[in-house]
Design a protein around this motif. Structure first.
Motif, PDB file in Angstrom:
ATOM      1  N   ARG A  16       1.028  -1.146   0.145  1.00  0.00           N
ATOM      2  CA  ARG A  16       0.208   0.042   0.075  1.00  0.00           C
ATOM      3  C   ARG A  16       0.730   1.290  -0.092  1.00  0.00           C
ATOM      4  O   ARG A  16       1.631   1.474   0.972  1.00  0.00           O
ATOM      5  N   LEU A  18       1.145   4.903   0.598  1.00  0.00           N
ATOM      6  CA  LEU A  18       0.368   6.062   1.357  1.00  0.00           C
ATOM      7  C   LEU A  18       0.722   7.354   0.547  1.00  0.00           C
ATOM      8  O   LEU A  18      -0.398   7.991   0.468  1.00  0.00           O
ATOM      9  N   PRO A  37      -6.820  14.375   3.619  1.00  0.00           N
ATOM     10  CA  PRO A  37      -7.882  13.577   4.374  1.00  0.00           C
ATOM     11  C   PRO A  37      -7.471  12.710   5.294  1.00  0.00           C
ATOM     12  O   PRO A  37      -6.469  12.254   5.342  1.00  0.00           O
ATOM     13  N   SER A  38      -8.320  12.232   6.258  1.00  0.00           N
ATOM     14  CA  SER A  38      -7.949  11.242   7.019  1.00  0.00           C
ATOM     15  C   SER A  38      -7.414   9.937   6.425  1.00  0.00           C
ATOM     16  O   SER A  38      -7.936   9.346   5.635  1.00  0.00           O
ATOM     17  N   GLY A  39      -6.317   9.470   7.181  1.00  0.00           N
ATOM     18  CA  GLY A  39      -5.632   8.358   6.454  1.00  0.00           C
ATOM     19  C   GLY A  39      -4.632   8.529   5.379  1.00  0.00           C
ATOM     20  O   GLY A  39      -4.102   7.695   4.751  1.00  0.00           O
ATOM     21  N   SER A  40      -4.615   9.905   5.048  1.00  0.00           N
ATOM     22  CA  SER A  40      -3.760  10.115   3.727  1.00  0.00           C
ATOM     23  C   SER A  40      -2.164   9.980   4.162  1.00  0.00           C
ATOM     24  O   SER A  40      -1.319  10.084   3.555  1.00  0.00           O
ATOM     25  N   GLY A  41      -1.865   9.768   5.490  1.00  0.00           N
ATOM     26  CA  GLY A  41      -0.446   9.865   5.802  1.00  0.00           C
ATOM     27  C   GLY A  41       0.293  10.962   6.481  1.00  0.00           C
ATOM     28  O   GLY A  41       1.434  11.119   6.514  1.00  0.00           O
ATOM     29  N   GLU A  53       9.708   6.645  11.849  1.00  0.00           N
ATOM     30  CA  GLU A  53       9.429   5.926  10.596  1.00  0.00           C
ATOM     31  C   GLU A  53      10.434   6.034   9.520  1.00  0.00           C
ATOM     32  O   GLU A  53      10.962   7.187   9.589  1.00  0.00           O
TER      33      GLU A  53
HETATM   34  N1  LIG Z   1       2.965   0.820  11.170  1.00  0.00           N
HETATM   35  C1  LIG Z   1       1.909   0.891  10.173  1.00  0.00           C
HETATM   36  N2  LIG Z   1       1.839  -0.314   9.595  1.00  0.00           N
HETATM   37  C2  LIG Z   1       0.707  -0.200   8.673  1.00  0.00           C
HETATM   38  N3  LIG Z   1      -0.189   0.526   8.496  1.00  0.00           N
HETATM   39  C3  LIG Z   1       0.136   1.828   8.842  1.00  0.00           C
HETATM   40  C4  LIG Z   1       1.159   1.904  10.026  1.00  0.00           C
HETATM   41  N4  LIG Z   1       0.982   3.292  10.440  1.00  0.00           N
HETATM   42  C5  LIG Z   1       0.215   3.971   9.821  1.00  0.00           C
HETATM   43  N5  LIG Z   1      -0.536   3.067   9.132  1.00  0.00           N
HETATM   44  C6  LIG Z   1      -1.736   3.241   8.143  1.00  0.00           C
HETATM   45  O1  LIG Z   1      -1.226   4.435   7.290  1.00  0.00           O
HETATM   46  C7  LIG Z   1      -2.362   5.277   7.021  1.00  0.00           C
HETATM   47  C8  LIG Z   1      -2.249   6.654   7.277  1.00  0.00           C
HETATM   48  O2  LIG Z   1      -2.091   6.877   8.801  1.00  0.00           O
HETATM   49  P1  LIG Z   1      -1.586   8.454   9.257  1.00  0.00           P
HETATM   50  O3  LIG Z   1      -2.137   8.368  10.870  1.00  0.00           O
HETATM   51  O4  LIG Z   1      -0.359   8.874   8.802  1.00  0.00           O
HETATM   52  O5  LIG Z   1      -2.809   9.281   8.422  1.00  0.00           O
HETATM   53  P2  LIG Z   1      -3.118  10.975   8.818  1.00  0.00           P
HETATM   54  O6  LIG Z   1      -3.419  11.471   7.539  1.00  0.00           O
HETATM   55  O7  LIG Z   1      -2.549  11.303   9.844  1.00  0.00           O
HETATM   56  O8  LIG Z   1      -4.983  10.434   9.314  1.00  0.00           O
HETATM   57  P3  LIG Z   1      -5.666  11.362  10.389  1.00  0.00           P
HETATM   58  O9  LIG Z   1      -5.871  12.558  10.009  1.00  0.00           O
HETATM   59  O10 LIG Z   1      -7.006  10.506  10.673  1.00  0.00           O
HETATM   60  O11 LIG Z   1      -4.882  11.274  11.733  1.00  0.00           O
HETATM   61  C9  LIG Z   1      -3.844   4.617   8.020  1.00  0.00           C
HETATM   62  O12 LIG Z   1      -4.565   3.921   7.271  1.00  0.00           O
HETATM   63  C10 LIG Z   1      -2.797   3.924   8.884  1.00  0.00           C
HETATM   64  O13 LIG Z   1      -3.642   2.785   9.222  1.00  0.00           O
END
Ligand SMILES: Nc1ncnc2c1ncn2[C@@H]1O[C@H](COP(=O)(O)OP(=O)(O)OP(=O)(O)O)[C@@H](O)[C@H]1O
Length: 210
Positions: A16, A18, A37-41, A53
C-alpha cells in the motif's frame, strides 16, 4: 537555523503506497500546515521527519544532511538537539514532576535557540505553581500544555506538531498556535499536521497530501 527539505519522499506499508514522490521545503521562520484527508499519511510523514518511521524512497535533508541516512546514534542526537514535537500522546514522563519534564528538554549539547526559562514557560502556558505536580495527576489538556512548555524551553530549530489543538478549547488552542508561531518567529521550521481550518489560517503556507 534549519530548513527541512523533503525530496521525492514515498512511504508504503507493504504493497500500500500512502504517498509517493512528495517534495516540499519548510524554511526557518516558516509555519507550514500539512493537510489531507484522514488516513492520507500526515502523521506518518511527521513520523518520517521525526525519524520514528523510515521513508520508502526519497530524502529528508536538515542542515544539509540527509537525516534518513543517520545511524542510530546520529538519529538520537538529531532528536535531542534539533527536534521538538507536539504529538497526541504528549511523550511526557508520567511519574516525573512538571519541572523534571521541562528540565529534560534542556539536555546538554542541544542546539536550539535560547528558549524560555522554566518559570517563564510555565507561566506562558498557565501552569505556574504546578512545577512539583507529577504529570499523571494532570488532565489531558494540562499535559498538552506541559508538552508545549517543554517546547518553549527547548526552542528546537525543527518543530513537528500533530493535530496540536485537537483536544483543546478555543483559549488553549490559541495559546498553542501563538506559541508555535513564536517558535517560528524565533527561526524554527514548524510543520503542523491538521484538519482544522483555524490552524491552517494561522500557518504561513500549506502542503496537501492525499
Ligand atoms: N506501522 C503501520 N503499519 C501499517 N499501516 C500503517 C502503519 N502506520 C500507519 N498506517 C496506516 O497508514 C495510514 C495513514 O495513517 P496516518 O495516521 O499517517 O494518517 P493521517 O493522515 O495522519 O490520518 P488522520 O488525519 O486520521 O490522523 C492509515 O491507514 C494507517 O492505518
Amino acid at each position: 537555523m534549519s530548513s527541512v527539505v523533503v525530496e521525492g519522499v514515498t512511504k508504503s506499508f507493504g504493497s500500500r503506497v500512502l504517498f509517493a514522490d512528495r517534495s516540499f521545503v519548510v524554511e526557518p521562520g516558516q509555519m507550514t500546515a500539512l493537510t489531507g484527508p484522514s488516513g492520507s499519511g500526515k502523521s506518518t510523514l511527521l513520523n518520517c521527519v521525526g525519524l520514528l518511521e523510515k521513508v520508502s524512497a526519497g530524502s529528508i535533508t536538515v542542515d544539509g544532511r540527509d537525516i534518513t541516512r543517520l545511524r542510530p546514534a546520529g538519529a538520537r542526537r538529531f532528536r535531542r538537539d534539533t527536534l521538538g514535537y507536539l504529538f497526541q500522546n504528549y511523550a511526557l514522563v508520567e511519574n516525573a514532576s512538571v519541572r523534571a519534564n521541562l528540565q529534560i528538554a534542556r539536555a546538554p549539547g542541544h542546539r536550539g535557540g535560547p528558549g524560555l526559562g522554566l518559570d517563564e514557560a510555565l507561566k506562558r502556558v498557565g501552569l505556574d505553581g504546578m512545577e512539583q505536580v507529577p504529570v499523571y495527576q494532570l488532565s489531558g489538556g494540562e499535559q498538552q500544555r506541559v508538552a508545549l512548555a517543554r517546547l518553549l524551553v527547548k526552542a528546537p530549530t525543527v518543530v513537528l506538531a500533530d493535530e496540536p489543538t485537537g483536544a483543546l478549547d478555543q483559549v488553549n488552542a490559541d495559546m498553542v498556535l501563538d506559541a508555535l508561531r513564536d517558535l517560528a518567529a524565533g527561526g524554527a521550521a514548524v510543520l503542523v499536521a491538521t484538519h482544522s481550518r483555524h490552524v491552517v489560517d494561522a500557518c504561513s503556507d500549506e502542503v496537501r497530501i492525499g
